[in-house]
Design a protein around this motif. Structure first.
Motif, PDB file in Angstrom:
ATOM      1  N   GLY B 343      20.109   3.903   5.170  1.00 33.11           N
ATOM      2  CA  GLY B 343      18.879   4.412   4.591  1.00 33.11           C
ATOM      3  C   GLY B 343      18.529   5.609   4.630  1.00 33.11           C
ATOM      4  N   ARG B 344      17.335   6.617   4.793  1.00 32.19           N
ATOM      5  CA  ARG B 344      17.136   7.795   4.768  1.00 32.19           C
ATOM      6  C   ARG B 344      16.890   8.485   5.993  1.00 32.19           C
ATOM      7  N   ALA B 345      16.698   9.795   5.836  1.00 32.45           N
ATOM      8  CA  ALA B 345      16.513  10.819   6.918  1.00 32.45           C
ATOM      9  C   ALA B 345      15.194  10.421   7.695  1.00 32.45           C
ATOM     10  N   CYS B 346      15.177  10.422   9.071  1.00 31.57           N
ATOM     11  CA  CYS B 346      13.873  10.090   9.918  1.00 31.57           C
ATOM     12  C   CYS B 346      13.077  11.285   9.461  1.00 31.57           C
ATOM     13  N   PRO B 347      11.951  11.296   9.726  1.00 33.02           N
ATOM     14  CA  PRO B 347      10.739  12.413   9.225  1.00 33.02           C
ATOM     15  C   PRO B 347      11.217  13.660  10.188  1.00 33.02           C
ATOM     16  N   PHE B 348      11.955  13.809  11.171  1.00 38.79           N
ATOM     17  CA  PHE B 348      12.044  15.102  11.911  1.00 38.79           C
ATOM     18  C   PHE B 348      13.492  15.754  11.486  1.00 38.79           C
ATOM     19  N   ASP B 349      14.367  15.172  10.530  1.00 35.65           N
ATOM     20  CA  ASP B 349      15.567  15.601  10.149  1.00 35.65           C
ATOM     21  C   ASP B 349      15.425  15.767   8.627  1.00 35.65           C
ATOM     22  N   GLU B 350      16.639  16.417   8.134  1.00 35.64           N
ATOM     23  CA  GLU B 350      16.716  16.275   6.707  1.00 35.64           C
ATOM     24  C   GLU B 350      18.258  16.142   6.424  1.00 35.64           C
ATOM     25  N   THR B 351      18.697  15.213   5.437  1.00 35.23           N
ATOM     26  CA  THR B 351      20.103  15.047   5.142  1.00 35.23           C
ATOM     27  C   THR B 351      20.634  15.738   3.772  1.00 35.23           C
ATOM     28  N   LEU B 352      21.809  16.260   3.826  1.00 30.29           N
ATOM     29  CA  LEU B 352      22.247  16.935   2.599  1.00 30.29           C
ATOM     30  C   LEU B 352      23.640  16.389   2.364  1.00 30.29           C
ATOM     31  N   VAL B 353      23.865  16.001   0.951  1.00 33.24           N
ATOM     32  CA  VAL B 353      25.163  15.454   0.655  1.00 33.24           C
ATOM     33  C   VAL B 353      25.810  16.437   0.044  1.00 33.24           C
ATOM     34  N   LEU B 354      26.912  17.230   0.558  1.00 37.10           N
ATOM     35  CA  LEU B 354      27.542  18.485  -0.076  1.00 37.10           C
ATOM     36  C   LEU B 354      29.219  18.156  -0.253  1.00 37.10           C
ATOM     37  N   ASP B 355      29.531  19.066  -1.137  1.00 37.00           N
ATOM     38  CA  ASP B 355      30.936  19.060  -1.661  1.00 37.00           C
ATOM     39  C   ASP B 355      31.669  19.924  -0.748  1.00 37.00           C
ATOM     40  N   ASP B 356      32.837  20.204  -0.827  1.00 31.38           N
ATOM     41  CA  ASP B 356      33.716  21.098  -0.227  1.00 31.38           C
ATOM     42  C   ASP B 356      33.271  22.299  -0.205  1.00 31.38           C
TER      43      ASP B 356
END
Lengths: 85, 531
Positions: B343-356
């Motif tokens: 799913g997606r981030a809960c409203p209290f957090d943020e997700t980041l998809v990063l490379d090396d």
């Protein structure tokens, strides 16, 4: 009280293959396995598989309950009951 | 302090003191009694020198008193450190020393092993024995005073003004560490409450709910059970230690007790489905079913949803370091084989998809999941280097930097924005919902004098996610059996980390770069050599 052959086989399996990390040389057939927290879900599955192979029976899932695994004696009784069916 | 975790109980006790807070094996503790007893215990801790910022360990099975204890510890301004009740005493001693606990709550049966494990040198000021309620004298451990639970009666149960603040540590959860030592994840009251308050609201918990508690307290799933329930003034039904290992008994008890909210690992739900006779039970009271910790196999989730089609389902995701940080409402049974997303981030957090290079991957690309926000941990106790690797300052947006947690999970955003888990960057695996660093088991194996080289591989399993297999090369001329190696592991590792089987080989397969070829070892088709 003496041990039946079924009790002896179950006891030997538990002491050697399940409780290998504890010193249970003095485990008696009537000693509680549950109140001492000895059985976790993995050990229970192993014990069921052992009994099924050793005694050529199928233990129904609904019989895998605390009362039937209270002690070596209780497990042996369960085995005898399933065998008799 | 309005946002402290124990405040939830204080508020519930004010509103409805006679409402059940904890129901276990026929014993009911109401909110009034939980509030009063945890006040007494907080005073007893303070009387024995426990201060704001201290740590107090718990090493006992679930009971209403164990819950009194964890609230009392937080009220005293300390953080609780829950230990696996089945863990060997040397592991408890390691953790107690690692975070220098000021106190320990346990039961008197454990006194002898504790005395041995501490060998006369323990960091605590005192130990409390929760089973000594009838005035019996408490044993001494490592020369320290033991306080029987009956002594709490002498303390006042009146409101206790906690010295803690919201960013103080509420608890430390020890997880498997890749270098061979468990590491303590430090979480504050605020870290916990952003999730548990959100979950109580999102899933609509109310005072009449009956909430199951299957997870042990050293496992972070328990924080929803404890604190979302308390926030709603609902009743918590911890699984009785006597039946916890029997899926059929747990399922039957939950159906009979008409529990309305369940939060479990997929492993335990699958065992209830495959071996617990769930299909024969009345699940009409079940309203909310949440799961986390592993990927739920689609075929089993479909079966489960067919048994209770009226309930609401959600997949929650998050390592201990962030508690839950993403979620997916599962509105209808999953079709086909495509694994459920997280799913997606809960409203209290943020997700980041990063490379090396720590740059955002293009839409739809594979990258490592990083998480920032209010639920992210404070760090690992006493391990600044490990903390610096796990928590790094990143560019969140142009000119904006924040600390984020590196999960080690590889993910990809699907076109609908939901994140799909693709695997790990390292050798961390899940088994029965527990997170295990294979390296921790390997370093224990390597400590055996007969072992030349040992590798632990995870063999995928339908019911419990993974089984652990040790593959060992012994030293020339050394003899050791599989049982002896399992015994050796069980001295310091919790049982779920002890490999189920040990295979001996003359040598380990290598990749072209000379590393151990773990993939070949985990493949049941690969040729096995016998010793």
């Amino acid at each position: 009280m003496s041990q039946s052959p079924t009790e002896t086989a179950i006891r030997t399996f538990l002491v050697e293959d399940v409780f290998y990390d504890r010193d249970l040389k003095d485990l008696k057939p009537e000693d509680s396995l549950l109140s001492r927290g000895l059985l976790d879900s993995m050990s229970i599955l192993k014990t069921v598989t052992f009994c099924e192979e050793q005694f050529g029976i199928t233990i129904p899932d609904e019989d895998v309950l605390p009362d039937n695994f209270e002690s070596v004696r209780a497990i042996a009784k369960l085995v005898e009951r399933v065998k008799g069916k | 302090m309005h946002r402290l975790l124990p405040r939830l109980v204080t508020d519930a006790a004010e509103l409805h003191p006679a409402a059940p807070a904890v129901v276990l094996d026929g014993v009911t503790l109401d909110y009034g009694a939980l509030e009063e007893r945890s006040n007494r215990f907080a005073r007893s801790l303070v009387a024995h020198g426990v201060r704001r910022g201290d740590r107090v360990a718990l090493w006992l099975h679930k009971s209403p008193d164990a819950i009194v204890a964890l609230y009392g510890i937080m009220k005293a301004g300390a953080a609780y450190v829950p230990m696996d009740p089945a863990a060997p005493a040397p592991r408890l001693a390691y953790v107690a020393r690692d975070c220098q606990v000021a106190g320990l709550v346990t039961i008197s049966d454990r006194a002898t092993e504790l005395d041995e494990a501490f060998a006369g040198r323990a960091p605590m000021r005192a130990l409390w024995f929760a089973d000594l309620a009838d005035g019996k004298d408490a044993p001494r451990v490592a020369g320290l005073p033991g306080v029987p639970w009956s002594a709490l009666a002498a303390e006042s149960g009146d409101a206790f003004g906690s010295p803690a603040l919201e960013d103080d540590l509420a608890y430390i959860l020890y997880t498997s560490g890749s270098t061979g030592e468990p590491k303590g994840v430090m979480l504050s009251h605020r870290n916990c409450r952003v999730f548990t308050d959100w979950a109580a609201e999102t899933f609509g918990l109310e005072a009449h709910d009956r909430v199951a508690n299957q997870a042990p307290f050293h496992f972070d799933l328990s924080t929803f059970d404890l604190y979302s329930t308390a926030r709603a003034g609902a009743a918590l039904y911890p699984v009785s230690p006597r039946i916890a290992a029997f899926p059929a008994a747990v399922a039957r008890r939950w159906a009979e007790d008409r529990l309305s909210v369940w939060y479990c690992t997929p492993s335990s739900l699958v065992l209830m489905l495959t071996r617990g006779g769930l299909e024969k039970l009345d699940l009409s009271a079940l309203r909310v079913l949440l799961f986390a910790g592993e990927v739920f196999p689609n075929k089993y989730l479909r079966q489960l949803m067919a048994l209770a089609p009226h309930a609401r389902y959600a997949n929650l995701y998050g390592p201990t370091e962030t508690n839950v940080c993403t979620w997916l409402e599962v509105a209808s049974p999953p079709q086909g084989d495509l694994p459920l997303s997280i799913g997606r981030a809960c409203p209290f957090d943020e997700t980041l998809v990063l490379d090396d290079a720590l740059k955002a991957v293009p839409a739809g690309g594979v990258g490592e999941l990083w998480v920032r926000g209010a639920s992210v941990m404070q760090g690992y106790w006493g391990k600044p280097e490990r903390t610096a690797l796990a928590l790094q300052s990143l560019d969140i947006a142009p000119g904006i930097r924040d600390r984020a947690y590196r999960t080690g999970d590889l993910v990809r955003a699907r076109p609908d924005g939901n994140l799909e888990l693709l695997g790990r960057r390292d050798h961390q695996v899940k088994t029965r919902g527990y997170r295990v660093e294979l390296g921790e088991i390997e370093s224990r194996l390597a400590a055996h004098p007969a072992v030349d080289e040992g590798v632990v591989v995870a063999i995928p399993d339908d019911e419990i996610t993974n089984r652990l297999l040790a593959v060992v090369v012994t030293k020339a001329g050394a003899e050791v059996t599989a049982d002896q190696l399992k015994q050796h592991c069980a001295v310091t590792l919790p049982r779920y980390m002890v490999p189920e089987a040990v295979e001996f080989r003359a040598s380990l397969p290598r990749t072209s770069s000379g590393k151990v070829d773990r993939r070949a070892l985990a493949d049941p088709q690969s040729p096995k050599e016998s010793r």
